[in-house]
Motif scaffolding. Structure first.
Motif, PDB file in Angstrom:
ATOM      1  N   GLY A 427       0.775  -1.168  -0.041  1.00  0.00           N
ATOM      2  CA  GLY A 427      -0.094  -0.020  -0.073  1.00  0.00           C
ATOM      3  C   GLY A 427       0.879   1.128   0.083  1.00  0.00           C
ATOM      4  O   GLY A 427       0.721   2.117  -0.925  1.00  0.00           O
ATOM      5  N   PRO A 428       1.730   1.534   1.108  1.00  0.00           N
ATOM      6  CA  PRO A 428       2.630   2.629   1.025  1.00  0.00           C
ATOM      7  C   PRO A 428       3.547   2.552  -0.408  1.00  0.00           C
ATOM      8  O   PRO A 428       3.623   3.919  -0.676  1.00  0.00           O
ATOM      9  CB  PRO A 428       3.279   2.499   2.361  1.00  0.00           C
ATOM     10  CG  PRO A 428       3.261   1.157   2.678  1.00  0.00           C
ATOM     11  CD  PRO A 428       1.881   0.503   2.188  1.00  0.00           C
ATOM     12  N   ALA A 429       3.893   1.607  -0.832  1.00  0.00           N
ATOM     13  CA  ALA A 429       4.799   1.622  -2.191  1.00  0.00           C
ATOM     14  C   ALA A 429       3.895   2.182  -3.182  1.00  0.00           C
ATOM     15  O   ALA A 429       4.647   3.148  -4.130  1.00  0.00           O
ATOM     16  CB  ALA A 429       5.281   0.400  -2.359  1.00  0.00           C
ATOM     17  N   ARG A 430       2.756   1.687  -3.263  1.00  0.00           N
ATOM     18  CA  ARG A 430       1.748   2.340  -4.389  1.00  0.00           C
ATOM     19  C   ARG A 430       1.550   3.941  -4.144  1.00  0.00           C
ATOM     20  O   ARG A 430       1.650   4.617  -5.261  1.00  0.00           O
ATOM     21  CB  ARG A 430       0.650   1.729  -4.469  1.00  0.00           C
ATOM     22  CG  ARG A 430       0.497   0.256  -4.983  1.00  0.00           C
ATOM     23  CD  ARG A 430      -0.637  -0.381  -5.549  1.00  0.00           C
ATOM     24  NE  ARG A 430      -1.536  -0.492  -4.121  1.00  0.00           N
ATOM     25  CZ  ARG A 430      -1.558  -1.403  -3.414  1.00  0.00           C
ATOM     26  NH1 ARG A 430      -0.884  -2.575  -3.967  1.00  0.00           N
ATOM     27  NH2 ARG A 430      -2.310  -1.846  -2.248  1.00  0.00           N
ATOM     28  N   ALA A 434       3.485   7.575  -6.535  1.00  0.00           N
ATOM     29  CA  ALA A 434       3.000   8.679  -7.290  1.00  0.00           C
ATOM     30  C   ALA A 434       3.939   9.938  -7.282  1.00  0.00           C
ATOM     31  O   ALA A 434       3.872  10.631  -8.073  1.00  0.00           O
ATOM     32  CB  ALA A 434       1.474   8.967  -6.730  1.00  0.00           C
ATOM     33  N   ARG A 435       4.957   9.890  -6.345  1.00  0.00           N
ATOM     34  CA  ARG A 435       5.865  10.879  -6.072  1.00  0.00           C
ATOM     35  C   ARG A 435       7.177  10.316  -6.120  1.00  0.00           C
ATOM     36  O   ARG A 435       7.529   9.984  -4.854  1.00  0.00           O
ATOM     37  CB  ARG A 435       5.513  11.942  -4.949  1.00  0.00           C
ATOM     38  CG  ARG A 435       4.145  12.629  -5.179  1.00  0.00           C
ATOM     39  CD  ARG A 435       3.988  13.728  -3.949  1.00  0.00           C
ATOM     40  NE  ARG A 435       2.845  14.517  -4.348  1.00  0.00           N
ATOM     41  CZ  ARG A 435       2.351  15.349  -3.342  1.00  0.00           C
ATOM     42  NH1 ARG A 435       2.981  15.732  -2.411  1.00  0.00           N
ATOM     43  NH2 ARG A 435       1.122  16.157  -3.670  1.00  0.00           N
ATOM     44  N   ALA A 440      11.934   7.854  -3.200  1.00  0.00           N
ATOM     45  CA  ALA A 440      13.340   7.651  -2.913  1.00  0.00           C
ATOM     46  C   ALA A 440      13.840   8.085  -1.398  1.00  0.00           C
ATOM     47  O   ALA A 440      14.680   7.369  -0.847  1.00  0.00           O
ATOM     48  CB  ALA A 440      14.144   8.221  -4.070  1.00  0.00           C
ATOM     49  N   ARG A 441      13.063   9.113  -1.187  1.00  0.00           N
ATOM     50  CA  ARG A 441      13.513   9.555   0.516  1.00  0.00           C
ATOM     51  C   ARG A 441      13.045   8.586   1.341  1.00  0.00           C
ATOM     52  O   ARG A 441      13.773   8.552   2.607  1.00  0.00           O
ATOM     53  CB  ARG A 441      12.973  11.042   0.685  1.00  0.00           C
ATOM     54  CG  ARG A 441      13.452  12.208  -0.381  1.00  0.00           C
ATOM     55  CD  ARG A 441      13.121  13.607   0.160  1.00  0.00           C
ATOM     56  NE  ARG A 441      13.465  14.597  -0.847  1.00  0.00           N
ATOM     57  CZ  ARG A 441      13.162  14.868  -1.915  1.00  0.00           C
ATOM     58  NH1 ARG A 441      12.032  14.342  -2.559  1.00  0.00           N
ATOM     59  NH2 ARG A 441      13.462  15.880  -2.691  1.00  0.00           N
ATOM     60  N   ARG A 442      12.125   8.133   1.212  1.00  0.00           N
ATOM     61  CA  ARG A 442      11.566   7.247   2.151  1.00  0.00           C
ATOM     62  C   ARG A 442      11.906   5.602   1.990  1.00  0.00           C
ATOM     63  O   ARG A 442      11.368   4.727   2.629  1.00  0.00           O
ATOM     64  CB  ARG A 442      10.142   7.244   2.370  1.00  0.00           C
ATOM     65  CG  ARG A 442       9.537   8.705   2.796  1.00  0.00           C
ATOM     66  CD  ARG A 442       8.191   8.982   2.726  1.00  0.00           C
ATOM     67  NE  ARG A 442       7.726  10.317   3.376  1.00  0.00           N
ATOM     68  CZ  ARG A 442       7.021  10.445   4.246  1.00  0.00           C
ATOM     69  NH1 ARG A 442       6.872   9.184   5.391  1.00  0.00           N
ATOM     70  NH2 ARG A 442       6.667  11.436   4.884  1.00  0.00           N
ATOM     71  N   ASP A 469       9.921   0.854 -11.178  1.00  0.00           N
ATOM     72  CA  ASP A 469       9.517   1.841 -11.955  1.00  0.00           C
ATOM     73  C   ASP A 469       9.383   3.231 -11.546  1.00  0.00           C
ATOM     74  O   ASP A 469       9.476   4.157 -12.432  1.00  0.00           O
ATOM     75  CB  ASP A 469       7.964   1.259 -12.368  1.00  0.00           C
ATOM     76  CG  ASP A 469       8.115   0.097 -13.238  1.00  0.00           C
ATOM     77  OD1 ASP A 469       9.040  -0.515 -14.028  1.00  0.00           O
ATOM     78  OD2 ASP A 469       6.840  -0.848 -13.131  1.00  0.00           O
ATOM     79  N   ALA A 470       9.017   3.199 -10.242  1.00  0.00           N
ATOM     80  CA  ALA A 470       8.831   4.763  -9.619  1.00  0.00           C
ATOM     81  C   ALA A 470      10.187   5.565  -9.821  1.00  0.00           C
ATOM     82  O   ALA A 470      10.298   6.542 -10.077  1.00  0.00           O
ATOM     83  CB  ALA A 470       8.441   4.809  -8.450  1.00  0.00           C
ATOM     84  N   LEU A 471      11.338   4.761  -9.417  1.00  0.00           N
ATOM     85  CA  LEU A 471      12.516   5.333  -9.475  1.00  0.00           C
ATOM     86  C   LEU A 471      13.155   6.125 -10.895  1.00  0.00           C
ATOM     87  O   LEU A 471      14.075   6.872 -10.852  1.00  0.00           O
ATOM     88  CB  LEU A 471      13.663   4.426  -9.200  1.00  0.00           C
ATOM     89  CG  LEU A 471      13.689   3.958  -7.281  1.00  0.00           C
ATOM     90  CD1 LEU A 471      14.674   3.002  -7.027  1.00  0.00           C
ATOM     91  CD2 LEU A 471      13.601   5.165  -6.651  1.00  0.00           C
TER      92      LEU A 471
END
Length: 910
Positions: A427-430, A434-435, A440-442, A469-471
């Protein structure tokens, strides 16, 4: 910043070119058709003055200067010497309290040039050729007789073959029967002892092209930078913007990635043409925080939105058309992001609202009016604007709290925090994906949750895929910060170091008792970051890459907004070798303003290997041990025009023999006056030879580092010296201080604890380094990579095998395994005639012929004479270059045909 007067801008641009390119502008309008005899004679004096400062005129620059009139040459030469002296801190008079320091403590043009050249050659035969810029071949470089200009054997043989070997190619002086100047004479040996150290002259070359074109090219590079600008870059940006032509808006790049930089540029456009700039603002501004930064810059402040800046800032009134234009821009933004941005800088927006008057236009701009109702926590039942928000727009809602009716809103941060508290990381990864920057910070926090809730289990495949993918969209800073954090060794209860955002470089440490992220859990994420770095670097091809193993000692730049201006841009936390020799001289110079007494103190705190305090050298103890450390004397004021200077001489061997392992350099403001109130203040260190014990000696050519003391700080710790390893860690840190009367004894425990935390924090493997960036760029951009050993020792070659994935090639480079061979040819020979990517610690590699491509070097040297076709990079450029979150090619397993200038942000831990 207002437009700079033309004369001032010229000086700034000249300093900019000298510092960044080692280049000198010569006014083309005043050039004579041929060399002037009087100017040619006057160049001898300029040669001597430059040699005393460790610089050398190259052939092209010398020829251009000779074509100036004597008056123009005097002006250009004086300006050049003044700029060099200002950089080295030699434009001040440096007198000590005890005039026979250190021995008396605490007991109360042609001949000069020839002598200087002999001294340089005796200490270091590999000097640059003034004609071609390269270092001499096997026979070694030598000085011509009688003019003493440096020439390599290759140039001399070439000139002889052309029938021009009887004259100096620089000054046309007829050569003696024996064309080479003898080095080994009493005067030369004495000068060599005085100079000390194996120093290399720094070649100065002619700045080619029109001054305006050079300025625009440098302006474009600064605007395209994807990392925040340091103070020196921001100063350069202001000067270059003032030089830009009237069509500046048409010349801007499609994107200005750094938002503070964008605010400065938009402010410059507003001041030039307020009405014409509004369409540019509407096109360029895409967040509410951009508007806030613009208001800060419009009011004459740095657009950093820091509380320290806000406390001193008086917002400037806005013309009514500009106010309506900004409200229209804000009203067109999505309400969720608008509300969140306003709440992120609540106090600043409350002040900005007094200028914007959003309720005055609430019918025309209802979205921004609703955002301010939320920001101000307006009681909807009592305020006249509340009637319009009985049914607020999504995602705002009406809430009843404490007998009040107001608007409520749950932002991104709140949703992320609530989901991180759950036991499932998906959940928190999804949410964080979005940001990408926030993810990356968390990232360490996310893996810590996984380690605590599912011990011994790997990160779920779908979560790893989401993270990978987010990175791709993360900025370079957070991406490399996460990389260094996750690959380093961690222990339960370790002390973690934090660098709060601010105008000065502060550091705080605390113990971390959270769950330790196992290496096996972090490894797939680390590999994903490495693959992402390679993907971003794919696109630009080189024939060859040369990277320096010593780059592993240089930390990736971070928190550059608070970095001090320095002579050598060593990134904070980097570990570098000390100059050769047993003695080091620390210095501090400051000048107080009129009617304000300022007492700065240069001090050294000494500690053993276990960080136990072993002694000090400061105004309370001028001599430590058997003269192992000697202080020049304590000045308690520094009135203009000369100010005051203090020195501390360190005998490294004696200090180590007495049981000290670390020497921490500290500058205190004894009477509690912030550095920013001083007219001028800087500190640094000088290389001393065995014979150099002169009276209060400040030798500009021996200055190895200096930093400006700046900001709202009263204690500065520039560096930590390791007396055993003969290396120093560049810290550029400030510590908190209250109450005045500051001294080493008062802060010895705090300084020792901070120093230990800093060395642990930046220990090898714990932070991303310039080596990581260089390997990624080299592996993705070239099929052959040369690696130079530490301190210039040896050269090895790595070739990418046929069909070898670029990830495997990069892994071999990163670990320095699987080299193809030891390289017999020199780096200069291999680079000549190629398009290359070069990253060096020392620029002591002779400049190759017909070289193009890109190059970074930390310390200046003969490589600075490389052709104009070589793009000069800073550490910030190396960080930002190719690491855009909009990578230009997918990496995958690319073949050779398909491929082609900080940053740890601490996460909050539960």
């Amino acid at each position: 910043m207002t437009r700079v007067a033309s004369a001032d801008v010229d000086v700034d641009l000249d300093s900019f070119l000298l510092r960044r390119r080692g280049a000198v502008c010569v006014p083309t309008a005043g050039l004579l058709p041929a060399a002037d005899p009087w100017s040619t004679a006057g160049l001898v004096a300029l040669d001597a003055d430059l040699a005393q400062r460790g610089h050398l005129l190259t052939a092209g620059l010398r020829a251009a200067l000779a074509r100036l009139t004597p008056t123009a040459l005097a002006a250009v030469g004086s300006g050049l010497l003044a700029r060099i002296d200002h950089r080295l801190g030699a434009d001040r008079r440096h007198l000590t309290l005890f005039h026979r320091f250190p021995d008396a403590v605490p007991d109360h043009a042609h001949i000069l040039y020839s002598r200087s050249i002999r001294a340089f050659l005796l200490n270091q035969p590999r000097q640059p050729c003034a004609h071609c810029g390269r270092v001499g071949a096997e026979a070694g470089i030598a000085a011509l007789a009688p003019c003493a200009h440096l020439l390599c054997p290759g140039c001399h043989h070439g000139l002889t073959a052309q029938g021009r070997g009887d004259r100096c190619p620089l000054c046309a002086t007829p050569l003696a029967d024996e064309p080479w100047l003898g080095e080994d004479n009493p005067a030369g040996r004495k000068a060599a002892e005085e100079f000390g150290g194996e120093q290399t002259l720094r070649p100065l070359r002619l700045a080619e092209g029109e001054t305006l074109d050079v300025a625009l090219a440098e302006l474009t590079r600064l605007l395209a930078r994807r990392t925040p600008l340091d103070p020196q870059d921001r100063e350069d940006l202001a000067a270059l913007l003032a030089l830009a032509p009237d069509d500046l808006a048409m010349r801007l790049p499609a994107q200005i990635p750094v938002r503070e930089t964008k605010a400065v540029v938009l402010t410059a456009l507003l001041r030039r043409d307020p009405d014409g700039a509004l369409p540019v603002l509407a096109e360029r501004i895409d967040t509410a925080t951009d508007v806030l930064r613009l208001l800060w810059s419009w009011s004459g402040a740095e657009p950093d939105l820091l509380p320290a800046t806000a406390r001193r800032l008086r917002l400037r009134n806005l013309p009514r058309p500009l106010r309506r234009g900004l409200l229209a821009i804000l009203d067109g933004l999505p309400l969720p992001s608008l509300a969140e941005d306003l709440r992120r800088h609540r106090s600043a927006w409350l002040r900005a609202g007094e200028l914007l008057h959003p309720y005055e236009y609430r019918n025309r701009y209802p979205t921004i009016a609703a955002a301010f109702v939320l920001l101000r926590e307006t009681d909807l039942r009592e305020h006249p604007v509340g009637a319009g928000f009985a049914e607020p727009p999504h995602p705002l809602r009406v809430v009843e709290t404490g007998g009040r009716t107001r608007l409520g809103f749950t932002g991104f941060a709140g949703r992320a925090e609530s989901r991180l508290a759950a036991v499932d990381v998906a959940g928190p990864a999804r949410t964080l994906a979005a940001r990408p920057g926030e993810l990356a910070r968390r990232l360490h926090h996310l893996l810590r949750v996984q380690a605590a809730t599912a011990p011994g289990e790997p990160l779920p495949a779908d979560v790893l895929r989401t993270v990978t993918d987010a990175l791709r969209g993360a900025a370079p800073g957070p991406l490399l910060g996460a990389y260094g954090r996750l690959r380093g060794h961690r222990e339960q209860g370790e002390r973690r170091l934090y660098f709060p955002r601010g105008t000065v470089s502060l550091a705080h440490a605390r113990e971390d008792h959270g769950a330790v992220v196992p290496a096996e859990l972090a490894r797939p994420v680390v590999e994903s970051v490495e693959t992402e770095l390679l993907r971003r670097c794919a696109g630009e091809r080189y024939d060859l890459a040369l990277i320096d193993e010593g780059l592993a000692d240089l930390v990736v730049p971070f928190a550059e907004r608070a970095a001090a201006k320095t002579l050598v841009a060593v990134p904070r936390g980097s570990r570098q070798r000390l100059p050769a020799g047993e003695r080091l001289r620390l210095f501090l110079h400051w000048m107080q303003p009129e009617h304000l007494r300022v007492d700065l103190d240069l001090s050294v705190a000494l500690y053993d290997a276990e960080w136990r305090f072993t002694g000090l050298c400061d105004y309370t103890e001028l001599v430590h041990g058997d003269r192992a450390a000697v202080h020049s004397g304590d000045f308690v004021s520094a009135p203009p025009p000369h100010g005051a200077t203090e020195f501390v001489d360190l005998d490294l061997g004696r200090l180590a023999a007495a049981g000290s392992r670390y020497a921490v350099m500290i500058v205190f403001s004894y009477n509690d006056v912030a550095f920013e109130q001083l007219t001028d203040a800087f500190a640094g260190f000088i290389q001393l030879s065995a014979a150099d014990r002169g009276v209060g000696h400040y030798d500009p050519k021996a200055v190895r580092q200096r930093l400006d003391l700046m900001g709202d700080a009263k204690v500065c710790v520039p560096m930590i010296v390791d007396l055993e390893d003969r290396r120093y860690t560049w810290t550029d840190l400030n510590t908190g201080a209250d109450g005045g009367f500051h001294s080493v004894r008062r802060y010895s425990e705090e300084v020792g604890r901070l120093s230990k935390d800093v060395l642990d924090h930046f220990s090898p493997g714990n932070r991303a380094t310039l080596w990581d960036l260089a390997v990624a760029q080299a592996a993705a951009g070239a099929d052959e990579v040369l690696v130079r050993g530490r301190d210039g020792a040896g050269l090895r070659s790595w070739r990418r095998h046929e069909g070898e994935p670029v990830e495997d090639f990069a892994a071999r480079l990163r670990q320095l395994v699987g080299a193809d061979a030891a390289e017999r040819a020199t780096a200069t020979e291999r680079l000549a005639g190629t398009r290359a990517f070069v990253t060096l610690v020392d620029g002591d590699v002779p400049a190759p012929e017909k070289l193009s491509g890109s190059a970074y070097r930390l310390y200046p040297g003969p490589f600075d004479a490389a052709p104009e076709e070589v793009e000069r990079l800073t550490a910030g450029d190396l960080l930002a270059r190719g690491l855009s979150c909009r990578g230009r090619a997918r990496l995958g397993h690319l073949t050779g045909d398909q491929t082609r200038s900080t940053c740890w942000v601490p996460v909050r831990v539960r």
